[in-house]
Scaffold this active site. Structure first.
Site, short mmCIF file in Angstrom:
data_model
loop_
_atom_site.label_atom_id
_atom_site.label_comp_id
_atom_site.label_asym_id
_atom_site.label_seq_id
_atom_site.Cartn_x
_atom_site.Cartn_y
_atom_site.Cartn_z
N ASP A 197 0.83 -1.22 0.00
CA ASP A 197 0.00 0.00 0.00
C ASP A 197 0.86 1.26 0.00
O ASP A 197 0.39 2.34 0.39
CB ASP A 197 -0.94 0.00 1.20
CG ASP A 197 -0.20 -0.07 2.54
OD1 ASP A 197 1.03 -0.29 2.51
OD2 ASP A 197 -0.85 0.08 3.58
N HIS B 74 25.27 4.15 -18.12
CA HIS B 74 24.14 4.38 -17.22
C HIS B 74 24.26 3.52 -15.96
O HIS B 74 23.26 3.02 -15.44
CB HIS B 74 22.82 4.09 -17.94
CG HIS B 74 22.49 5.11 -19.00
ND1 HIS B 74 21.56 4.88 -19.99
CD2 HIS B 74 22.99 6.35 -19.21
CE1 HIS B 74 21.49 5.94 -20.77
NE2 HIS B 74 22.35 6.84 -20.32
N ASP C 34 27.52 11.57 -12.36
CA ASP C 34 26.53 12.21 -13.23
C ASP C 34 25.29 12.39 -12.37
O ASP C 34 24.59 11.42 -12.06
CB ASP C 34 26.25 11.32 -14.44
CG ASP C 34 25.39 12.01 -15.50
OD1 ASP C 34 24.59 12.88 -15.13
OD2 ASP C 34 25.50 11.66 -16.68
N ASP D 61 21.71 18.75 -14.79
CA ASP D 61 22.35 17.51 -15.24
C ASP D 61 23.84 17.79 -15.41
O ASP D 61 24.25 18.38 -16.40
CB ASP D 61 21.71 17.06 -16.55
CG ASP D 61 22.25 15.73 -17.05
OD1 ASP D 61 23.04 15.09 -16.33
OD2 ASP D 61 21.87 15.32 -18.17
N HIS E 8 28.44 8.11 -27.50
CA HIS E 8 27.19 8.85 -27.29
C HIS E 8 27.31 10.25 -27.88
O HIS E 8 28.40 10.69 -28.28
CB HIS E 8 26.81 8.91 -25.82
CG HIS E 8 27.81 9.59 -24.92
ND1 HIS E 8 27.96 10.95 -24.85
CD2 HIS E 8 28.72 9.07 -24.05
CE1 HIS E 8 28.89 11.26 -23.97
NE2 HIS E 8 29.38 10.13 -23.47
N HIS F 125 22.10 17.12 -25.03
CA HIS F 125 20.66 16.94 -25.22
C HIS F 125 19.94 18.15 -24.63
O HIS F 125 20.51 18.91 -23.84
CB HIS F 125 20.17 15.64 -24.56
CG HIS F 125 20.54 15.52 -23.10
ND1 HIS F 125 19.87 16.19 -22.09
CD2 HIS F 125 21.53 14.82 -22.48
CE1 HIS F 125 20.43 15.89 -20.92
NE2 HIS F 125 21.45 15.07 -21.13
N HIS G 87 16.04 14.69 -20.07
CA HIS G 87 16.14 14.61 -21.54
C HIS G 87 14.88 15.29 -22.05
O HIS G 87 13.84 14.65 -22.23
CB HIS G 87 16.26 13.17 -22.02
CG HIS G 87 17.55 12.52 -21.61
ND1 HIS G 87 17.65 11.21 -21.23
CD2 HIS G 87 18.81 13.02 -21.52
CE1 HIS G 87 18.90 10.92 -20.92
NE2 HIS G 87 19.62 12.01 -21.08
N GLU H 95 28.38 17.49 -23.13
CA GLU H 95 28.92 16.40 -22.32
C GLU H 95 29.75 15.39 -23.10
O GLU H 95 29.37 14.23 -23.21
CB GLU H 95 27.78 15.67 -21.60
CG GLU H 95 26.63 15.23 -22.50
CD GLU H 95 25.62 14.37 -21.76
OE1 GLU H 95 26.01 13.40 -21.10
OE2 GLU H 95 24.43 14.69 -21.84
N TYR I 244 35.77 6.56 -22.75
CA TYR I 244 35.57 5.37 -21.92
C TYR I 244 36.50 4.28 -22.46
O TYR I 244 36.30 3.78 -23.58
CB TYR I 244 34.10 4.93 -21.99
CG TYR I 244 33.15 6.09 -21.78
CD1 TYR I 244 32.78 6.48 -20.50
CD2 TYR I 244 32.70 6.83 -22.86
CE1 TYR I 244 31.95 7.57 -20.31
CE2 TYR I 244 31.87 7.92 -22.68
CZ TYR I 244 31.50 8.30 -21.41
OH TYR I 244 30.68 9.39 -21.22
N ARG J 265 33.65 11.76 -18.12
CA ARG J 265 32.64 12.58 -18.78
C ARG J 265 32.61 13.93 -18.07
O ARG J 265 32.64 13.99 -16.83
CB ARG J 265 31.26 11.92 -18.74
CG ARG J 265 30.20 12.67 -19.52
CD ARG J 265 28.98 11.80 -19.83
NE ARG J 265 28.29 11.28 -18.68
CZ ARG J 265 28.31 10.01 -18.30
NH1 ARG J 265 29.02 9.12 -18.98
NH2 ARG J 265 27.64 9.61 -17.22
N GLU K 281 30.27 17.30 -18.09
CA GLU K 281 28.97 17.77 -18.57
C GLU K 281 28.55 19.04 -17.85
O GLU K 281 28.58 19.10 -16.63
CB GLU K 281 27.92 16.68 -18.34
CG GLU K 281 26.52 17.06 -18.76
CD GLU K 281 25.52 15.95 -18.49
OE1 GLU K 281 24.45 15.94 -19.12
OE2 GLU K 281 25.81 15.09 -17.63
#
Length: 444
Positions: free
Chosen positions: A34, A240, A257, A268, A351, A355, A362, A389, A393, A410, A412
């Site tokens: 619940d 991710h 990130d 972001d 990538h 964005h 996004h 960004e 890798y 990364r 960003e």
């Protein structure tokens, strides 16, 4: 409430005279038993209403010759007993007065009222095909109106997808939205700095995540804008990664990130830094390469330039660096143009360079100019907000220098396009090697 009223007026101006738009908010979602997940409104609905209660529907009536435009909210009724358990419910009358609607009704009256509102309307605007429940409701409403055909009543003959109209509106942030995104960026930048100061070899990733969440909440952000990524060592090569449960070891880099949501708007930000506070020579070489790629992309983030130019600029810098550092072989891959044309870079950079950013991390809006032949990348314009960004890798692989293995980086930032250039909303998050090492050296 004036920004929301202004957005409703803009949307109504795009609708056919006498048309009716219907937009429902998000439902509550059960977590288990619940218990529900913390409630989060639908972004489109909130963009037009500023109202954050579940079980709510907004109906907009475009002006016609004999009637002005109107906005009507359907929401939960007051319920003192439930409010003891769940908190305040505005109820229709308080919602109408407090949020600037022309009328408000209990949500239980929606089906009955929609038959009346759709009678003789030429067009119906809603999110076509996005909700099976709403599609079924619309079918029922239209069937009811059609049953009145013998009385001279007509049902809408045109169905329009509402979301593309709203996507273009949401792509350009007004002054109020820009202020909220500056705040989200500032809070998130402080959180990244706090995480850097707190990091020590032997900590778990989730301990660093806790520092981020603490900083978000203590400055008034309602929640993370998305599940935070805290990825140490090889985990940073998983784009991710979200487990956040590994140890951060001496000699590794950690990639974060993370961004907060403040009053409905997301930040972001990504930063990468050494667990022990000191970049090794190979780590520094890769980091400086990504930083240079981001600088090139930021240089292209100008009004009038194409969106794709940011990625192209970053990619060229990264490709050159991959060759210079020996990640790619000139003998096998050729020169920079060959690396790009044959997509050899995908082994280390898979990538895009950014964005749209806004109410959703996004965010909505086309990336191509659909009105131009060939649908090229759309030109950047003042009021757009996006991320920049680039990353790199490096996983263990034959021919890849071992000193770079298991390193993910990364960098960003959140960028608002202005009339003359851009504003970096996340600039307070330390980014250069010198800034990061100095901050981590002077920790309390």
């Amino acid at each position: 409430m004036s920004p929301y009223a202004a957005r409703r007026a803009r949307l109504l101006a795009h609708m056919q005279a006498g048309g009716v738009a219907v937009l429902a908010t998000a439902p509550e979602v059960a977590r288990n038993s619940d218990s529900d997940y913390p409630y989060r409104h639908d972004s489109y609905f909130y963009y037009l209403s500023g109202f954050d209660e579940p079980d709510s529907v907004l109906v907009l009536l475009a002006a016609r010759a004999d009637a002005p435009a109107r906005s009507i909210l359907f929401c939960r009724e007051k319920n003192p007993e439930r409010e003891i358990w769940d908190g305040l419910r505005h109820g229709p009358e308080a919602a109408r007065a407090g949020f600037g609607f022309d009328a408000a009704h209990p949500i239980d009256e929606l089906d009955a009222e929609m038959g009346r509102l759709l009678a003789n309307a030429p067009a119906l605007y809603y999110a076509l095909g996005h909700s099976a429940a709403l599609d079924a409701q619309v079918k029922t409403w239209l069937a009811g109106v059609r049953q009145l055909a013998r009385s001279g009543v007509t049902a809408p003959t045109l169905a329009c997808d509402l979301l593309p109209l709203l996507d273009e509106m949401r792509l350009f942030k007004d002054a109020d939205e820009q202020a909220l995104m500056r705040r989200a960026g500032a809070i998130s930048a402080q959180a990244h700095a706090r995480a850097m100061r707190a990091t020590r070899p032997g900590m778990h990733e989730y301990e660093i995540e806790a520092e981020l969440l603490y900083e978000f909440r203590r400055h008034g952000a309602q929640a993370p804008a998305y599940t935070s990524i805290v990825a140490a060592g090889a985990n940073a090569c998983v784009l991710h990664y979200q487990r956040n449960n590994a140890l951060c070891r001496d000699g590794e880099l950690v990639l974060i990130d993370a961004g907060c949501e403040f009053d409905g708007y997301a930040a972001d930000i990504s930063r990468s830094y050494p667990v022990n506070g000191r970049f090794s020579a190979p780590q520094r070489a890769l980091y400086e390469l990504v930083l240079a790629a981001q600088a090139a992309a930021l240089e292209a983030a100008q009004p009038g330039r194409r969106y794709s130019e940011m990625h192209d600029a970053a990619l060229r810098v990264l490709a050159e660096g991959m060759l210079e550092l020996g990640l790619l072989s000139r003998q096998r891959c050729g020169m920079v143009d060959d690396v790009i044309a044959n997509r050899h870079y995908l082994q280390f950079y898979m990538h895009g360079t950014g964005h749209w950013l806004g109410m959703d991390v996004h965010d909505v809006g086309h990336y191509r100019d659909l009105a131009e032949a060939g649908k090229p990348s759309r030109p950047l314009q003042a009021g757009m907000v996006l991320t920049v960004e680039p990353g790199i890798y490096v996983r263990p692989a034959e021919g890849v220098p071992e000193q770079f293995w298991n390193t993910g980086i990364r960098i960003e930032d959140d960028v608002l396009l202005t009339a003359t250039g851009h504003e970096v909303l996340s600039a307070a998050a330390p980014k250069t090697v010198a800034e990061i090492e100095l901050l981590m050296r002077h920790t309390p």
